[in-house]
Design a protein around this motif. Structure first.
Motif, mmCIF file in Angstrom:
data_model
loop_
_atom_site.group_PDB
_atom_site.id
_atom_site.type_symbol
_atom_site.label_atom_id
_atom_site.label_comp_id
_atom_site.label_asym_id
_atom_site.label_seq_id
_atom_site.Cartn_x
_atom_site.Cartn_y
_atom_site.Cartn_z
ATOM 1 N N ARG A 59 43.011 -18.159 -14.379
ATOM 2 C CA ARG A 59 43.463 -19.422 -14.975
ATOM 3 C C ARG A 59 43.126 -19.458 -16.463
ATOM 4 O O ARG A 59 43.978 -19.818 -17.294
ATOM 5 C CB ARG A 59 42.800 -20.595 -14.252
ATOM 6 C CG ARG A 59 43.316 -21.959 -14.687
ATOM 7 C CD ARG A 59 42.588 -23.064 -13.953
ATOM 8 N NE ARG A 59 41.220 -23.212 -14.420
ATOM 9 C CZ ARG A 59 40.873 -23.965 -15.478
ATOM 10 N NH1 ARG A 59 41.789 -24.621 -16.154
ATOM 11 N NH2 ARG A 59 39.612 -24.056 -15.828
ATOM 12 N N LEU A 60 41.917 -19.052 -16.814
ATOM 13 C CA LEU A 60 41.522 -19.034 -18.225
ATOM 14 C C LEU A 60 42.354 -18.028 -19.022
ATOM 15 O O LEU A 60 42.733 -18.295 -20.170
ATOM 16 C CB LEU A 60 40.031 -18.707 -18.347
ATOM 17 C CG LEU A 60 39.071 -19.775 -17.815
ATOM 18 C CD1 LEU A 60 37.642 -19.273 -17.865
ATOM 19 C CD2 LEU A 60 39.227 -21.066 -18.578
ATOM 20 N N ALA A 61 42.657 -16.878 -18.409
ATOM 21 C CA ALA A 61 43.488 -15.883 -19.091
ATOM 22 C C ALA A 61 44.887 -16.434 -19.336
ATOM 23 O O ALA A 61 45.470 -16.223 -20.421
ATOM 24 C CB ALA A 61 43.554 -14.598 -18.267
ATOM 25 N N ARG A 62 45.441 -17.145 -18.349
ATOM 26 C CA ARG A 62 46.771 -17.755 -18.533
ATOM 27 C C ARG A 62 46.737 -18.806 -19.640
ATOM 28 O O ARG A 62 47.662 -18.891 -20.456
ATOM 29 C CB ARG A 62 47.250 -18.401 -17.229
ATOM 30 C CG ARG A 62 47.836 -17.432 -16.234
ATOM 31 C CD ARG A 62 48.611 -18.139 -15.129
ATOM 32 N NE ARG A 62 47.917 -19.284 -14.557
ATOM 33 C CZ ARG A 62 47.077 -19.245 -13.522
ATOM 34 N NH1 ARG A 62 46.823 -18.094 -12.938
ATOM 35 N NH2 ARG A 62 46.504 -20.343 -13.073
ATOM 36 N N MET A 63 45.662 -19.587 -19.671
ATOM 37 C CA MET A 63 45.536 -20.597 -20.732
ATOM 38 C C MET A 63 45.486 -19.933 -22.102
ATOM 39 O O MET A 63 46.137 -20.396 -23.054
ATOM 40 C CB MET A 63 44.285 -21.450 -20.504
ATOM 41 C CG MET A 63 44.410 -22.447 -19.382
ATOM 42 S SD MET A 63 42.878 -23.325 -18.971
ATOM 43 C CE MET A 63 42.337 -23.937 -20.523
ATOM 44 N N ASP A 64 44.718 -18.850 -22.213
ATOM 45 C CA ASP A 64 44.635 -18.123 -23.489
ATOM 46 C C ASP A 64 45.988 -17.539 -23.882
ATOM 47 O O ASP A 64 46.391 -17.617 -25.054
ATOM 48 C CB ASP A 64 43.602 -16.996 -23.407
ATOM 49 C CG ASP A 64 42.174 -17.523 -23.398
ATOM 50 O OD1 ASP A 64 41.977 -18.682 -23.810
ATOM 51 O OD2 ASP A 64 41.273 -16.773 -22.972
ATOM 52 N N ALA A 65 46.694 -16.977 -22.908
ATOM 53 C CA ALA A 65 48.014 -16.393 -23.194
ATOM 54 C C ALA A 65 48.985 -17.481 -23.636
ATOM 55 O O ALA A 65 49.746 -17.290 -24.600
ATOM 56 C CB ALA A 65 48.550 -15.666 -21.962
ATOM 57 N N ASP A 66 48.968 -18.636 -22.963
ATOM 58 C CA ASP A 66 49.845 -19.742 -23.353
ATOM 59 C C ASP A 66 49.524 -20.223 -24.762
ATOM 60 O O ASP A 66 50.423 -20.502 -25.562
ATOM 61 C CB ASP A 66 49.721 -20.911 -22.374
ATOM 62 C CG ASP A 66 50.332 -20.602 -21.018
ATOM 63 O OD1 ASP A 66 51.095 -19.610 -20.918
ATOM 64 O OD2 ASP A 66 50.048 -21.354 -20.056
ATOM 65 N N TYR A 67 48.229 -20.294 -25.075
ATOM 66 C CA TYR A 67 47.824 -20.723 -26.403
ATOM 67 C C TYR A 67 48.317 -19.734 -27.461
ATOM 68 O O TYR A 67 48.833 -20.132 -28.506
ATOM 69 C CB TYR A 67 46.300 -20.856 -26.471
ATOM 70 C CG TYR A 67 45.790 -21.128 -27.862
ATOM 71 C CD1 TYR A 67 45.932 -22.377 -28.447
ATOM 72 C CD2 TYR A 67 45.186 -20.118 -28.616
ATOM 73 C CE1 TYR A 67 45.482 -22.633 -29.719
ATOM 74 C CE2 TYR A 67 44.733 -20.352 -29.891
ATOM 75 C CZ TYR A 67 44.879 -21.612 -30.440
ATOM 76 O OH TYR A 67 44.444 -21.854 -31.710
ATOM 77 N N GLN A 68 48.163 -18.449 -27.192
ATOM 78 C CA GLN A 68 48.614 -17.430 -28.145
ATOM 79 C C GLN A 68 50.124 -17.513 -28.362
ATOM 80 O O GLN A 68 50.608 -17.416 -29.500
ATOM 81 C CB GLN A 68 48.227 -16.021 -27.656
ATOM 82 C CG GLN A 68 46.754 -15.717 -27.792
ATOM 83 C CD GLN A 68 46.290 -15.746 -29.233
ATOM 84 O OE1 GLN A 68 47.014 -15.375 -30.153
ATOM 85 N NE2 GLN A 68 45.063 -16.209 -29.434
ATOM 86 N N ILE A 69 50.875 -17.699 -27.278
ATOM 87 C CA ILE A 69 52.332 -17.800 -27.400
ATOM 88 C C ILE A 69 52.704 -19.011 -28.238
ATOM 89 O O ILE A 69 53.545 -18.920 -29.144
ATOM 90 C CB ILE A 69 52.982 -17.854 -25.998
ATOM 91 C CG1 ILE A 69 52.854 -16.494 -25.317
ATOM 92 C CG2 ILE A 69 54.438 -18.282 -26.090
ATOM 93 C CD1 ILE A 69 53.268 -16.499 -23.851
ATOM 94 N N LYS A 70 52.077 -20.164 -27.961
ATOM 95 C CA LYS A 70 52.376 -21.373 -28.733
ATOM 96 C C LYS A 70 52.023 -21.179 -30.204
ATOM 97 O O LYS A 70 52.755 -21.611 -31.090
ATOM 98 C CB LYS A 70 51.617 -22.569 -28.167
ATOM 99 C CG LYS A 70 52.183 -23.074 -26.866
ATOM 100 C CD LYS A 70 51.388 -24.245 -26.338
ATOM 101 C CE LYS A 70 51.928 -24.694 -24.985
ATOM 102 N NZ LYS A 70 51.146 -25.806 -24.432
ATOM 103 N N LYS A 71 50.893 -20.511 -30.459
ATOM 104 C CA LYS A 71 50.463 -20.267 -31.832
ATOM 105 C C LYS A 71 51.461 -19.354 -32.558
ATOM 106 O O LYS A 71 51.845 -19.626 -33.702
ATOM 107 C CB LYS A 71 49.077 -19.618 -31.804
ATOM 108 C CG LYS A 71 48.446 -19.419 -33.143
ATOM 109 C CD LYS A 71 47.054 -18.827 -32.975
ATOM 110 C CE LYS A 71 46.449 -18.457 -34.298
ATOM 111 N NZ LYS A 71 45.127 -17.824 -34.124
ATOM 112 N N GLU A 72 51.910 -18.297 -31.883
ATOM 113 C CA GLU A 72 52.877 -17.377 -32.487
ATOM 114 C C GLU A 72 54.207 -18.071 -32.755
ATOM 115 O O GLU A 72 54.825 -17.853 -33.800
ATOM 116 C CB GLU A 72 53.078 -16.160 -31.584
ATOM 117 C CG GLU A 72 51.879 -15.231 -31.544
ATOM 118 C CD GLU A 72 52.001 -14.155 -30.481
ATOM 119 O OE1 GLU A 72 53.046 -14.108 -29.786
ATOM 120 O OE2 GLU A 72 51.051 -13.366 -30.333
ATOM 121 N N VAL A 73 54.651 -18.904 -31.824
ATOM 122 C CA VAL A 73 55.911 -19.631 -32.011
ATOM 123 C C VAL A 73 55.797 -20.580 -33.203
ATOM 124 O O VAL A 73 56.715 -20.678 -34.030
ATOM 125 C CB VAL A 73 56.295 -20.390 -30.720
ATOM 126 C CG1 VAL A 73 57.393 -21.398 -30.977
ATOM 127 C CG2 VAL A 73 56.724 -19.408 -29.649
#
Length: 165
Positions: A86-100
């Motif tokens: 769950r934490l890894a998914r949250m980090d991945a979602d955050y990175q994607i949002k940041k890159e976008v």
């Protein structure tokens, strides 16, 4: 020492009037909702929304008896793995949002710069056309034939025909 009335009578206390909706209740103290400042109210609303929308799930809880069974370690590992996923998914979602967000910011900057360049070139083309018109008017001022008018391009984006002239 208590203050007694001068007339020697009993002390009378006047009770505050109760609001109309309080007549239904026999409570001594009426509940009044707290008054929040605007930013506190926003936080309160957000907190309530989170509490309402986030499910509270507790799975594989241990009993109240002392000691652990043979399966508790495996349950612990499973819960730990799920939490790490769950934490890894949250980090991945955050990175994607940041890159976008970064991409959109760079894109806006590029579009703005391109629009500025286009506007500068458009102004240059319009100046060139204006000078050309003025030159024709000067040349034709001595001639009897009036100069024929060119259709003006308001936008000035069209480069067709400029290379031919």
């Amino acid at each position: 020492m208590m203050n007694r009335p001068k007339d020697g009578g009993n002390l009378q206390v006047v009770a505050a009037e109760k609001p109309k909706h309080a007549a239904e209740s026999n409570a001594i103290v009426e509940y009044t909702p707290p008054v929040y400042k605007e930013e506190e109210e926003d936080l309160e609303i957000k907190l309530r929304r989170i509490i309402d929308n986030v499910p509270v799930r507790v799975s594989n809880t241990s009993g109240s008896s002392a000691g652990s069974g043979s399966g508790d370690f495996h349950q612990y590992r499973q819960m730990r793995r799920k939490e790490q996923d769950r934490l890894a998914r949250m980090d991945a979602d955050y990175q994607i949002k940041k890159e976008v967000a970064e991409f959109n910011m760079r894109r806006e900057e590029r579009l703005k710069a391109a629009e500025e360049r286009t506007a500068k070139k458009r102004a240059k083309r319009q100046k060139k056309r204006q000078r050309k018109k003025e030159k024709k008017i000067k040349v034709n001022s001595g001639a009897e034939e009036p100069p024929k008018e060119e259709s003006s391009d308001d936008e000035g984006d069209s480069d067709i025909g400029e290379a031919e002239e």
